[in-house]
Scaffold this motif. Structure first.
Motif, PDB file in Angstrom:
ATOM      1  N   GLN A  22       0.851  -1.200   0.000  1.00 35.32           N
ATOM      2  CA  GLN A  22       0.000   0.000   0.000  1.00 35.32           C
ATOM      3  C   GLN A  22       0.880   1.240   0.000  1.00 35.32           C
ATOM      4  O   GLN A  22       1.769   1.394   0.834  1.00 35.32           O
ATOM      5  N   VAL A  55      -6.628  -5.817  -3.525  1.00 38.11           N
ATOM      6  CA  VAL A  55      -7.886  -5.818  -2.768  1.00 38.11           C
ATOM      7  C   VAL A  55      -8.657  -7.121  -2.999  1.00 38.11           C
ATOM      8  O   VAL A  55      -9.195  -7.713  -2.057  1.00 38.11           O
ATOM      9  N   LEU A  74     -14.616  -6.940   5.778  1.00 37.90           N
ATOM     10  CA  LEU A  74     -13.900  -5.662   5.729  1.00 37.90           C
ATOM     11  C   LEU A  74     -13.216  -5.328   7.053  1.00 37.90           C
ATOM     12  O   LEU A  74     -12.204  -4.635   7.068  1.00 37.90           O
ATOM     13  N   GLY A 130      -9.385  -4.445   6.983  1.00 41.08           N
ATOM     14  CA  GLY A 130      -8.942  -3.164   7.543  1.00 41.08           C
ATOM     15  C   GLY A 130      -7.783  -3.309   8.518  1.00 41.08           C
ATOM     16  O   GLY A 130      -7.132  -2.324   8.878  1.00 41.08           O
ATOM     17  N   ASP A 170      -4.966   0.162   5.107  1.00 43.30           N
ATOM     18  CA  ASP A 170      -5.788   1.287   5.563  1.00 43.30           C
ATOM     19  C   ASP A 170      -6.898   1.515   4.538  1.00 43.30           C
ATOM     20  O   ASP A 170      -6.652   2.006   3.442  1.00 43.30           O
ATOM     21  N   LEU A 171      -8.112   1.158   4.929  1.00 44.61           N
ATOM     22  CA  LEU A 171      -9.219   1.232   3.976  1.00 44.61           C
ATOM     23  C   LEU A 171      -9.677   2.661   3.723  1.00 44.61           C
ATOM     24  O   LEU A 171     -10.167   2.978   2.643  1.00 44.61           O
ATOM     25  N   GLU A 172      -9.500   3.540   4.718  1.00 42.59           N
ATOM     26  CA  GLU A 172      -9.934   4.935   4.513  1.00 42.59           C
ATOM     27  C   GLU A 172      -9.101   5.597   3.412  1.00 42.59           C
ATOM     28  O   GLU A 172      -9.655   6.244   2.521  1.00 42.59           O
ATOM     29  N   LEU A 179      -7.455   4.079   1.119  1.00 39.00           N
ATOM     30  CA  LEU A 179      -7.759   3.371  -0.126  1.00 39.00           C
ATOM     31  C   LEU A 179      -9.033   3.929  -0.769  1.00 39.00           C
ATOM     32  O   LEU A 179      -9.093   4.157  -1.978  1.00 39.00           O
ATOM     33  N   LYS A 180     -10.055   4.182   0.072  1.00 38.47           N
ATOM     34  CA  LYS A 180     -11.300   4.756  -0.463  1.00 38.47           C
ATOM     35  C   LYS A 180     -11.048   6.129  -1.075  1.00 38.47           C
ATOM     36  O   LYS A 180     -11.598   6.464  -2.124  1.00 38.47           O
ATOM     37  N   LEU A 236     -15.519  -2.848  -1.654  1.00 41.06           N
ATOM     38  CA  LEU A 236     -15.281  -2.091  -0.429  1.00 41.06           C
ATOM     39  C   LEU A 236     -16.555  -1.655   0.287  1.00 41.06           C
ATOM     40  O   LEU A 236     -16.493  -0.835   1.195  1.00 41.06           O
ATOM     41  N   TRP A 291     -19.457  -1.919   2.914  1.00 41.31           N
ATOM     42  CA  TRP A 291     -19.549  -2.606   4.201  1.00 41.31           C
ATOM     43  C   TRP A 291     -20.625  -3.672   4.178  1.00 41.31           C
ATOM     44  O   TRP A 291     -20.502  -4.707   4.778  1.00 41.31           O
TER      45      TRP A 291
END
Lengths: 313, 408
Positions: free
Chosen positions: B225, B248, B259, B263, B267-269, B271-272, B309, B311
């Protein structure tokens, strides 16, 4: 052992008909209409591979195949085995370099060069090769990736800062160059190479990025870079000297028209313990939601996250 | 004659679109000049349509797409595709998967004879020591192994699935496994996240996700990442749509799409954030890297990220599906079928496969948001982790989960 100047038919003379593999099975879906020559070359090489024959005549044929199809990884693998067996790795690496020039976006070509460098354990011409390639196409993924590997493996960091700065000067939107810059900072400040060179401090580096962001404020790259530096320094965004001022500068009427700056500023405010700051962040996300409809759902997501945080405080 | 109101609203729409062009801040560089050229080529497309009196977006021309693809079944493709001689299982997968998406029934994509011949052909691309190569006689490669197995999943017959020799496939995958948990693509090949995704997909389909296969994968993915939230091919590399997809989707396989678990690894935030920024406001499609140009293949590589991604099902996707739909339908359809990267380039099988896969994701999101997508324009639903029609994936899952695997 290159055959490009020669006649392919002469190269095929080195093989008896009985040494050729039978014609390949035909794909019922997506069948490629092969030229007769290419088909012959592949039958010759396939025959050699099946006999486990690693030979000069096989290498000549592999070159002809690569001419047609530089993605033929089986032919490349054959050439590696052959050049190692014959002690011709130094010569082969020149061949690889020539092929990189004609096929700069090909995985196999770059990998061939890299494997030969590994075998010789010296970075033969790799810096020059990647530089030339990047001068042709400043965002070539393979070239940047290869350069990272070479520089790291052979500790060649000393001139890299200057190198990458030229690319950012030429095109401040070249995200590949910004990525490389981050790689240098991380490796030289925090990696095993940190003893090596005098590098700018993170503070200096942040002001460099802020300066660059002013040239073209709607350029995402330096904004991402600034965020990354603060994470690297484990420093809250709000403590970055000059950053908040820079954002406020571009924000005379309390709403920032640049979504990257507004986003960063909103994230700084959202980190704050003060309820007023968090509410200001929510306001910014609201503005972003209205002014950037393409990302409305993303800004909604940011807005709902900050609203949860406000209701908890 | 058109009513004046409609014309005014049209021009208001145009003005809004102009505002969405990427600002160059009066500081043009190579990147912004290339970007402007693409934006202008889209305008040119609109002008041609306007001149022909076609204001409203044309629909997806399913028949034309099918004809383009059908011509490659039991027929030859164009000569210049010799550069894909080491990607023959890919050609097969791109073509039959795209046909599957376009089909209005659950019937097999290929007739019985072609299906049998294709299974036989793919078998001829496999090697005794395991895996599939780019063509008969070529050494095994993780990517062509992925493509061959995916093609067999689309065919979906018992014969197709039985043709996969799990013992040798398993030993191939284990042979590709590197000490750091990643997978090499061939015995002497490069090691990057493509290897991991292709290996995990092959193992997941065939019910061979043993601890030996999954060992170290999460750590490897975590190391990829990048600072901006996306994923690169190797540690330190620039974030890229294709590699981010591979990372992913691999995590979805490793974490059963949980998720909360994913996570903990990346770091999914961020990534979003990275993924959301890839959608081009003016064009509507996605770019693969920051400050690069739109390309229809990222409709899938990046579009699928939003599907993976979420939820929970029903939660809105973070992308703008109507814009993506507009880019693909208005600007990427070739005049004689097939989908292209962007206006000005010719269609090909790769882009046809991934543009249509992306269109399926866009349509799904549009339907969930309550937009009306007429049923005759609908493409089949796909499983974003494997890029197969959901029914095909279910069938493969049932088939191999009834046949537990024990390595010899």
């Amino acid at each position: 052992m290159s055959c490009t100047e020669q006649n392919g038919a002469l190269c095929m003379d080195a093989f008896n008909t009985s040494e050729l593999a039978p014609s390949s099975e035909i794909a019922p879906v997506g069948c490629i209409p092969y030229e007769k020559d290419y088909e012959g070359y592949w039958r010759a090489l396939r025959g050699a591979i099946e006999r486990e024959e690693i030979s000069d005549r096989g290498a000549v044929i592999s070159d002809l195949i690569i001419d047609y199809n530089p993605g033929h990884y089986t032919a490349w693998e054959y050439r590696r085995k052959w050049s190692v067996q014959e002690g011709l790795v130094n010569e082969e690496i020149q061949y690889a370099a020539e092929q990189v020039v004609s096929n700069p976006k090909n995985y196999q070509v770059w990998h061939h060069h890299r494997r030969l460098v590994e075998i010789l354990d010296k970075p033969v011409d790799a810096l020059e090769l990647t530089r030339n390639s990047l001068e042709e196409d400043a965002k070539n993924y393979h070239a940047w990736s290869y350069r990272q590997w070479i520089v790291k493996k052979f500790d060649l960091f000393s001139n890299e800062h200057e190198f990458v700065s030229k690319f950012i000067d030429a095109d401040v939107r070249n995200n590949s160059a910004w990525n490389y810059r981050y790689f240098l900072i991380r490796e030289t400040k925090f990696g095993p190479h940190s003893h090596f060179v005098e590098e700018p401090s993170l503070v200096q580096e942040t002001s460099y990025a802020i300066r660059k962001s002013r040239l073209a404020p709607h350029n995402e790259s330096p904004w991402n870079y600034i965020r990354a530096l603060t994470r690297l320094a484990r420093m809250p965004l709000v403590d970055v000297v000059g950053l908040v001022d820079a954002l406020r500068d571009s924000n005379p009427q309390a709403t920032i028209d640049n979504r990257f700056a507004a986003h960063l500023y909103a994230d700084i405010l959202a980190e704050s313990d003060s309820r007023a700051d968090k509410e200001a962040a929510a306001k910014l996300f609201q503005n972003l939601r209205d002014s950037d409809p393409c990302r409305r759902r993303y800004w909604d997501h940011k807005l709902s996250t900050i609203q949860k945080s406000i209701s908890r405080s | 004659m058109e009513p004046v109101e409609e014309s005014e609203s049209y021009h208001r729409g145009l003005a809004l679109r102009l505002e969405e062009m990427a600002p160059d801040d009066e500081f043009p560089t190579e990147s912004s000049r290339a970007q402007r050229e693409v934006e202008e080529s889209l305008f040119a497309e609109d002008a041609v349509r306007d001149a022909a009196g076609l204001r409203h977006p044309p629909a997806i021309q399913k028949d034309r797409m099918r004809a383009y693809l059908r011509a490659a079944v039991n027929g030859k493709i164009e000569k210049y595709f010799v550069g894909l001689d080491s990607s023959q299982p890919w050609l097969c997968y791109w073509i039959i998967h795209a046909l599957d998406l376009l089909s209005s029934s659950e019937e097999p994509v290929l007739d019985e004879t072609t299906s049998q011949e294709t299974v036989k052909f793919l078998k001829s691309c496999s090697n005794k020591s395991g895996g599939y190569g780019g063509g008969p006689g070529q050494v095994s490669h993780a990517a062509t192994t992925f493509a061959a197995i995916s093609a067999l999943c689309v065919i979906g017959t018992d014969e197709a699935l039985e043709s996969i020799d799990r013992q040798s496939l398993y030993s191939f995958l284990i042979r590709m496994k590197q000490p750091d948990g990643s997978f090499s693509v061939t015995d002497d090949g490069e090691t990057d996240i493509r290897g991991t995704y292709c290996a995990l997909t092959a193992a997941s389909h065939t019910n061979m996700l043993t601890p030996e296969i999954t060992r170290g994968c999460k750590d490897f993915i975590s190391s990829l990442q990048s600072f901006d939230g996306g994923i690169g091919g190797e540690p330190g590399n620039e974030s890229h749509g294709g590699y981010t997809y591979c990372g992913v989707a691999s995590l979805c396989i490793l974490c059963d799409s949980n998720l909360d678990e994913m996570g903990k690894i990346i770091d999914l935030e961020s990534l979003k954030q990275w993924a959301s920024m890839r959608q081009m406001a003016f064009e509507g499609g996605f770019q693969g890297r920051t400050n690069k140009l739109v390309d229809s293949c990222y409709s899938f590589w990046v579009g699928a990220l939003f599907a993976m991604l979420r939820w929970q099902p029903g939660e809105p996707s973070l992308m703008d599906p109507s814009r993506l739909n507009r880019y693909l339908v208005n600007y990427c359809q070739g005049a004689r079928g097939g989908m292209r990267d962007k206006p000005g380039v010719r269609p090909d099988y790769y882009h046809t496969c991934y543009a249509l896969s992306g269109l399926s994701i866009a349509q799904q999101a549009m339907c969930e948001e309550g937009e009306d997508v007429p049923s005759d324009l609908r493409l089949k639903l796909i499983d974003p982790v494997y890029n197969l029609h959901t029914r095909r994936r279910e069938r493969v899952y049932r088939y191999f989960h009834g046949r537990p695997f024990l390595p010899e």
